[in-house]
Design an enzyme around this catalytic site. Structure first.
Site, PDB file in Angstrom:
ATOM      1  N   GLY A 187       0.814  -1.205   0.000  1.00 14.41           N
ATOM      2  CA  GLY A 187       0.000   0.000   0.000  1.00 14.41           C
ATOM      3  C   GLY A 187       0.841   1.246   0.000  1.00 14.41           C
ATOM      4  O   GLY A 187       2.063   1.185   0.149  1.00 14.41           O
TER       5      GLY A 187
ATOM      6  N   THR B 203      -2.214  -3.092   7.151  1.00 14.71           N
ATOM      7  CA  THR B 203      -1.646  -2.277   6.065  1.00 14.71           C
ATOM      8  C   THR B 203      -2.396  -0.964   5.973  1.00 14.71           C
ATOM      9  O   THR B 203      -1.792   0.114   5.860  1.00 14.71           O
ATOM     10  CB  THR B 203      -1.712  -3.037   4.730  1.00 14.71           C
ATOM     11  OG1 THR B 203      -0.862  -4.182   4.792  1.00 14.71           O
ATOM     12  CG2 THR B 203      -1.258  -2.144   3.575  1.00 14.71           C
TER      13      THR B 203
ATOM     14  N   GLU C 238      -1.035   2.871   6.546  1.00 15.58           N
ATOM     15  CA  GLU C 238      -1.137   3.881   5.485  1.00 15.58           C
ATOM     16  C   GLU C 238      -2.011   5.065   5.892  1.00 15.58           C
ATOM     17  O   GLU C 238      -1.713   6.215   5.548  1.00 15.58           O
ATOM     18  CB  GLU C 238      -1.663   3.250   4.194  1.00 15.58           C
ATOM     19  CG  GLU C 238      -0.793   2.129   3.631  1.00 15.58           C
ATOM     20  CD  GLU C 238       0.644   2.533   3.366  1.00 15.58           C
ATOM     21  OE1 GLU C 238       0.936   3.739   3.275  1.00 15.58           O
ATOM     22  OE2 GLU C 238       1.502   1.626   3.270  1.00 15.58           O
TER      23      GLU C 238
ATOM     24  N   HIS D  63       7.376   6.983   9.058  1.00 16.38           N
ATOM     25  CA  HIS D  63       7.860   5.699   9.542  1.00 16.38           C
ATOM     26  C   HIS D  63       8.634   5.914  10.836  1.00 16.38           C
ATOM     27  O   HIS D  63       9.311   6.931  11.002  1.00 16.38           O
ATOM     28  CB  HIS D  63       8.762   5.038   8.499  1.00 16.38           C
ATOM     29  CG  HIS D  63       8.010   4.526   7.315  1.00 16.38           C
ATOM     30  ND1 HIS D  63       8.465   4.680   6.024  1.00 16.38           N
ATOM     31  CD2 HIS D  63       6.828   3.854   7.224  1.00 16.38           C
ATOM     32  CE1 HIS D  63       7.596   4.117   5.193  1.00 16.38           C
ATOM     33  NE2 HIS D  63       6.595   3.617   5.895  1.00 16.38           N
TER      34      HIS D  63
ATOM     35  N   TRP E 119      11.301   4.793  12.028  1.00 17.10           N
ATOM     36  CA  TRP E 119      12.758   4.943  11.942  1.00 17.10           C
ATOM     37  C   TRP E 119      13.161   6.206  11.166  1.00 17.10           C
ATOM     38  O   TRP E 119      14.337   6.457  10.958  1.00 17.10           O
ATOM     39  CB  TRP E 119      13.401   3.700  11.331  1.00 17.10           C
ATOM     40  CG  TRP E 119      13.104   3.481   9.882  1.00 17.10           C
ATOM     41  CD1 TRP E 119      13.890   3.831   8.813  1.00 17.10           C
ATOM     42  CD2 TRP E 119      11.932   2.856   9.321  1.00 17.10           C
ATOM     43  NE1 TRP E 119      13.276   3.469   7.631  1.00 17.10           N
ATOM     44  CE2 TRP E 119      12.086   2.866   7.914  1.00 17.10           C
ATOM     45  CE3 TRP E 119      10.782   2.289   9.865  1.00 17.10           C
ATOM     46  CZ2 TRP E 119      11.116   2.333   7.063  1.00 17.10           C
ATOM     47  CZ3 TRP E 119       9.822   1.766   9.007  1.00 17.10           C
ATOM     48  CH2 TRP E 119       9.991   1.786   7.632  1.00 17.10           C
TER      49      TRP E 119
ATOM     50  N   ASP F  14      11.256  10.454  13.442  1.00 15.07           N
ATOM     51  CA  ASP F  14       9.885  10.434  12.926  1.00 15.07           C
ATOM     52  C   ASP F  14       9.114  11.668  13.368  1.00 15.07           C
ATOM     53  O   ASP F  14       7.893  11.737  13.200  1.00 15.07           O
ATOM     54  CB  ASP F  14       9.169   9.162  13.349  1.00 15.07           C
ATOM     55  CG  ASP F  14       9.009   9.033  14.867  1.00 15.07           C
ATOM     56  OD1 ASP F  14       9.566   9.878  15.596  1.00 15.07           O
ATOM     57  OD2 ASP F  14       8.337   8.085  15.321  1.00 15.07           O
TER      58      ASP F  14
ATOM     59  N   VAL G  18       8.402  12.677  16.271  1.00 15.16           N
ATOM     60  CA  VAL G  18       7.575  12.400  17.448  1.00 15.16           C
ATOM     61  C   VAL G  18       8.514  12.183  18.630  1.00 15.16           C
ATOM     62  O   VAL G  18       9.501  11.458  18.521  1.00 15.16           O
ATOM     63  CB  VAL G  18       6.682  11.156  17.232  1.00 15.16           C
ATOM     64  CG1 VAL G  18       5.897  10.819  18.492  1.00 15.16           C
ATOM     65  CG2 VAL G  18       5.734  11.384  16.058  1.00 15.16           C
TER      66      VAL G  18
ATOM     67  N   ASP H  89       1.501  -7.971  10.443  1.00 15.11           N
ATOM     68  CA  ASP H  89       0.256  -7.465  11.022  1.00 15.11           C
ATOM     69  C   ASP H  89       0.096  -7.889  12.479  1.00 15.11           C
ATOM     70  O   ASP H  89      -0.323  -7.091  13.328  1.00 15.11           O
ATOM     71  CB  ASP H  89      -0.943  -7.972  10.211  1.00 15.11           C
ATOM     72  CG  ASP H  89      -1.213  -7.108   8.984  1.00 15.11           C
ATOM     73  OD1 ASP H  89      -0.309  -6.354   8.574  1.00 15.11           O
ATOM     74  OD2 ASP H  89      -2.328  -7.197   8.430  1.00 15.11           O
TER      75      ASP H  89
END
Length: 315
Positions: A186, A222, A226, A235, A237, A245, A247, A286
């Site tokens: 995705g 997924t 997304e 992401h 990393w 990221d 954050v 997942d």
């Protein structure tokens, strides 16, 4: 903990550095390693439109200000969802039930009602977030096609190229279910891009609770990953070795993680923190991802407040 990059200059450097990163997984390894093309698509859009970096820098500055000023409120965001199904085979023409299962997964994951949320390690339990955003399926559009794969150049989002144009993208989340190809599960468009291509694309094999045929990507995560990008998450990393990221409460990761890493998984970056491999914005299977952080929650909420890049959805 990572330092948040605040200045436009630093952000421009970030975009520049990220151009060295690729996310396209070989087709042969699609079941072994997650392939998300959001960053690859962003890099192409930045090259095609020099003004996009400026818009994204403005969005980032607004986001950081909103987070630091306490401008965020405890209102609820309800996202209407339009799903555009493009199919060549009967298997690609996924059912309404499968589509609804994906909406259900999004609601669980963004509201911390997923059954595996309780698996969050004690180290991260204090920052594990209930994002508090809900999703409502509004419309399903279907279109038969002769295309065997669509790639990542947004053709599926354009009626003139055989796809389907997005519906009211400033007030609805558009999702496309189709065969992407190239080992890509995705990709999403970050805030700041063109409204004519805004939304999220998920390969139809990984859309919703699609069963064992799509294992280990059969739990709908997924789309969770997304949609996180669509809400301005990077992401974990930072798309660079020991990158950021943007954050503050997610540990610095060496790079992407795959499979289901054994806990604790230590980073070799400064301070050797335990990596938050169970975060939705990593590349794990997942069943190995099941949480957002409070910092990610604040970052997502910032795009919906007045003046934010997705304010049309409203808080």
């Amino acid at each position: 903990m990572k330092k948040i990059l605040l200045s436009a200059v630093a952000l421009l450097m970030l975009f520049s550095c990220q151009n060295e990163t690729t996310e396209v997984a070989p087709e042969a390894s699609v079941l072994a390693r997650r392939g998300c093309a959001s960053q690859e698509v962003l890099e192409a859009q930045l090259k095609a439109d020099p003004t996009l970096a400026l818009r994204m820098n403005e969005i980032e500055a607004f986001t950081q200000k909103a987070m630091l000023s306490g401008r965020l409120v405890n209102g609820k965001v309800e996202i209407p969802v339009v799903v555009n199904v493009l199919y060549r085979t009967a298997a690609e023409n996924i059912s309404d039930a499968q589509i609804q299962s994906q909406i259900d997964v999004l609601n669980d994951d963004f509201n911390a009602t997923n059954s595996d949320f309780s698996s969050t390690p004690a180290l991260f339990s204090g920052v594990a977030a209930n994002v508090g955003i809900t999703f409502v399926l509004e419309t399903v559009n279907r279109k038969s096609t002769t295309k065997s794969s669509w790639g990542t150049r947004d053709a599926m989002k354009k009626t003139k190229q055989g796809g389907l144009d997005p519906t009211s993208p400033t007030t609805k989340l558009n999702m496309w279910a189709c065969t992407i190809g190239g080992g890509i599960l995705g990709y999403a468009q970050f805030p700041g891009g063109s409204t004519t291509t805004d939304g999220v694309v998920i390969d139809s094999k990984y859309f919703g609770l699609s069963g064992s045929g799509a294992y280990p990507y059969n739990l709908g995560r997924t789309a969770t990953h997304e949609v996180g990008h669509w809400m301005n998450l990077r992401h974990i990393w930072g798309d660079a070795t020991c990158g950021s990221d943007l954050v503050s409460d997610t540990p610095t990761h060496n790079t992407a993680n795959y499979g289901v890493p054994a806990y604790p998984h230590y980073s070799t970056c400064t301070g050797t923190p335990v990596e938050m491999t169970m975060n939705y914005m990593d590349y794990t299977d997942d069943r190995g991802m099941y949480m957002f952080s409070n910092g990610q929650k604040s970052r997502m909420a910032a795009i919906f407040v007045s003046g934010g890049s997705r304010a049309g959805f409203g808080i």
